[in-house]
Design an enzyme around this catalytic site. Structure first.
Site, mmCIF file in Angstrom:
data_model
loop_
_atom_site.group_PDB
_atom_site.id
_atom_site.type_symbol
_atom_site.label_atom_id
_atom_site.label_comp_id
_atom_site.label_asym_id
_atom_site.label_seq_id
_atom_site.Cartn_x
_atom_site.Cartn_y
_atom_site.Cartn_z
ATOM 1 N N HIS A 135 -23.118 30.440 15.635
ATOM 2 C CA HIS A 135 -22.000 29.602 15.181
ATOM 3 C C HIS A 135 -22.436 28.579 14.133
ATOM 4 O O HIS A 135 -21.606 27.988 13.459
ATOM 5 C CB HIS A 135 -21.372 28.879 16.373
ATOM 6 C CG HIS A 135 -20.599 29.789 17.283
ATOM 7 N ND1 HIS A 135 -19.232 29.794 17.357
ATOM 8 C CD2 HIS A 135 -21.012 30.763 18.140
ATOM 9 C CE1 HIS A 135 -18.827 30.704 18.226
ATOM 10 N NE2 HIS A 135 -19.901 31.310 18.719
ATOM 11 N N ASP A 153 -22.540 22.681 7.729
ATOM 12 C CA ASP A 153 -21.757 23.097 8.894
ATOM 13 C C ASP A 153 -21.638 24.611 8.898
ATOM 14 O O ASP A 153 -21.440 25.211 7.832
ATOM 15 C CB ASP A 153 -20.347 22.475 8.819
ATOM 16 C CG ASP A 153 -19.816 22.082 10.188
ATOM 17 O OD1 ASP A 153 -20.244 22.706 11.180
ATOM 18 O OD2 ASP A 153 -18.979 21.176 10.260
HETATM 19 O O1 F6P Z 1 -21.923 25.875 17.454
HETATM 20 C C1 F6P Z 1 -21.986 24.544 17.582
HETATM 21 C C2 F6P Z 1 -21.195 24.040 18.749
HETATM 22 O O2 F6P Z 1 -21.317 24.918 19.834
HETATM 23 C C3 F6P Z 1 -19.735 23.839 18.428
HETATM 24 O O3 F6P Z 1 -19.003 24.987 18.447
HETATM 25 C C4 F6P Z 1 -19.347 22.848 19.450
HETATM 26 O O4 F6P Z 1 -18.272 22.076 19.051
HETATM 27 C C5 F6P Z 1 -20.588 22.032 19.599
HETATM 28 O O5 F6P Z 1 -21.653 22.800 19.148
HETATM 29 C C6 F6P Z 1 -20.760 21.562 21.016
HETATM 30 O O6 F6P Z 1 -22.026 21.177 21.302
HETATM 31 P P1 F6P Z 1 -22.499 20.900 22.782
HETATM 32 O O7 F6P Z 1 -22.310 22.130 23.590
HETATM 33 O O8 F6P Z 1 -23.946 20.517 22.622
HETATM 34 O O9 F6P Z 1 -21.677 19.761 23.275
#
Ligand code: F6P
Length: 467
Positions: free
Chosen positions: A153, A361
């Site tokens: 992602h 991003d």
């Molecule tokens: O891919 C990055 C990501 O998973 C986003 O999709 C998401 O908003 C964010 O990181 C969430 O991060 P965490 O799981 O560390 O809170």
């Protein structure tokens, strides 16, 4: 039909008050019309225990707890203090320790150990994101021959940056245990294929397929979308809600500019605020006529770099409000509270412009949701960083360099002054692209590519290699 097994560190368990990060929203939609299983972390760090299973909406949610050491070394450590900064081109922020790498590998083994008890031979497995790079290898080592796909992602940097990751030789090639490795953009996919050819010396089987020992791995770009039409409907309803009406009334007729980001150094918040400050300086006619609403829920609070970015952002907010504010006007409203998707949809529709200016991003779904939420007859303008994956599909946004505050200030002025006809034209083109590549299309494309039979080392290939 084969069952889809999704694996991600975060799992969006129903009725748990979703945090709705990009990944969770995307996976939820991917599993909407599908029987399947979603496996991952429960969000608890009280110590390892037996998996918990929740049944709901055709899906089984299976989650496991982590120990405090797991959480510290795997999540706070290697995933978010090494992989996250390096994959976002921030070598300066990476804090590598062998102990954290050990914790990362250990948690991947732990997940694989629980997952294998749940797997059927014909399950299709779709693994998500940087927390789980070695998961397929851990499953293959246990003898699983299922089709396994991986989707990253976040961005994938070029080999010149990836090779600064200590032990990259062990970690990155572990992606070769997947049948399909998907990225957000063609640039990310090309960076990875350069790594495969230049660092691993792999031969190509075809344009997008590489030979990995006895197997082949396919690499592709699958830009993640949003639920474009559904989000547009949600925004139409939400702008009439008491909450959004109250916000609009509180603006006293001023134009609203909106930003919505997790509190993360990749989002370029202090730089964006510098740009807003320059805008107020350089375009003084706008003073008192525009309010910038920045919604920024805190994130990864156990990591020092996140406390630093919180402090820097807070300082910028108070400097701007202190310098330009009036008793009757606060130029910048800064809010750390998370808002529901419904509330955000209405706020997006009400905002004359959105500032989505990350330094880097993977995709950025706020940019796409902002476009989806607009009124086609009177749309707002998206100011978008050229370094967000979304810039590839949103070429009709005002694309900016987030490191150039002067340029972003000019773009804010241009967005707020843009004639209706130009706004409509830009919006319509972007909405069309985002409707064609919406979230359902993304999930179907990836799942179809993953299920396409690959030759493996077919007779044809063996013959070619033995020649
Ligand atoms: O891919 C990055 C990501 O998973 C986003 O999709 C998401 O908003 C964010 O990181 C969430 O991060 P965490 O799981 O560390 O809170």
């Amino acid at each position: 039909m084969a069952r889809l097994v999704v694996v991600s560190n975060r799992v969006s368990i129903p009725d748990r008050g979703t945090r709705a990060g990009g990944l969770e929203v995307a996976i939820k939609a991917a599993l909407k019309h599908q029987d399947g299983l979603w496996f991952g972390w429960s969000g608890r760090v009280d110590g390892r225990g037996q998996p918990k299973i929740i049944e709901g909406n055709n899906l089984s949610y299976v989650t496991v707890d982590l120990s405090r050491d797991d959480h510290q070394e795997f999540y706070n450590g290697f995933a978010n203090r090494v992989l996250w900064p390096i994959f976002h081109y921030r070598l300066d922020l990476a804090e590598f320790t062998r102990r954290d790498l050990g914790g990362y590998m250990r948690v991947n083994e732990y997940y694989a150990g629980h997952l294998e008890r749940l797997l059927r031979p014909d399950d299709i497995i779709w693994v998500h994101d940087y927390h789980l790079i070695p998961l397929a290898k851990a499953l293959r080592d246990r003898g699983h021959k299922n089709r396994i796909g991986f989707f990253l992602h976040i961005p994938c940097p070029p080999p010149e940056i990836l090779t600064a990751l200590p032990n990259h030789e062990q970690l990155v090639p572990a992606l070769g245990a997947y049948d399909l490795v998907g990225f957000q953009t063609k640039v990310d996919a090309a960076n990875f294929t350069r790594y495969l050819t230049e660092e691993c010396g792999l031969a190509r089987y075809s344009d997008d397929t590489f030979i990995f020992g006895e197997r082949t791995v396919r690499v592709g770009a699958f830009p993640v979308g949003v639920e474009t039409e559904a989000f547009a409907r949600l925004a139409r309803r939400s702008i009439e809600s008491p909450f959004v009406r109250e916000v609009l009334e509180s603006l006293s007729g001023r134009a609203m500019v909106i930003g919505v980001d997790r509190l993360d150094y990749t989002k370029g918040l202090p730089q964006r605020m510098d740009a807003f400050e320059r805008f107020l300086n350089n375009y003084s006619d706008w003073r008192g006529k525009v309010t910038y609403l920045q919604i920024t829920p805190r994130s990864r609070t156990g990591i020092p770099e996140y406390a630093d970015i919180g402090r820097l952002t807070g300082e910028a907010v108070s400097r701007i409000n202190g310098t330009f504010g009036e008793a009757s006007w606060t130029p910048l409203r800064y809010i750390n509270k998370a808002h529901s998707r419904t509330a955000l949809a209405g706020l997006y529709r009400a905002a004359r412009a959105a500032l989505v200016t990350p330094l880097r991003d993977g995709m950025n779904l706020v940019a796409k949701e902002y476009v989806a939420a607009q009124d086609p007859a009177d749309p707002g303008v998206l100011v978008l960083s050229r370094f967000a994956g979304a810039a590839h599909e949103c070429a009709d946004a005002l694309l900016v360099n987030p490191y150039d505050p002067e340029g972003v200030a000019n773009a804010i002025n241009r967005a707020l002054s843009m004639p209706l006809e130009e706004r409509v034209r830009r919006y319509a083109r972007m909405f069309k692209v985002l409707s064609q590549n919406d979230l359902t299309h993304w999930a179907q494309r990836f799942a179809a590519a993953l299920q396409e039979p690959s030759d493996g080392l077919s007779g044809r290939l063996r013959a070619a290699m033995s020649r």
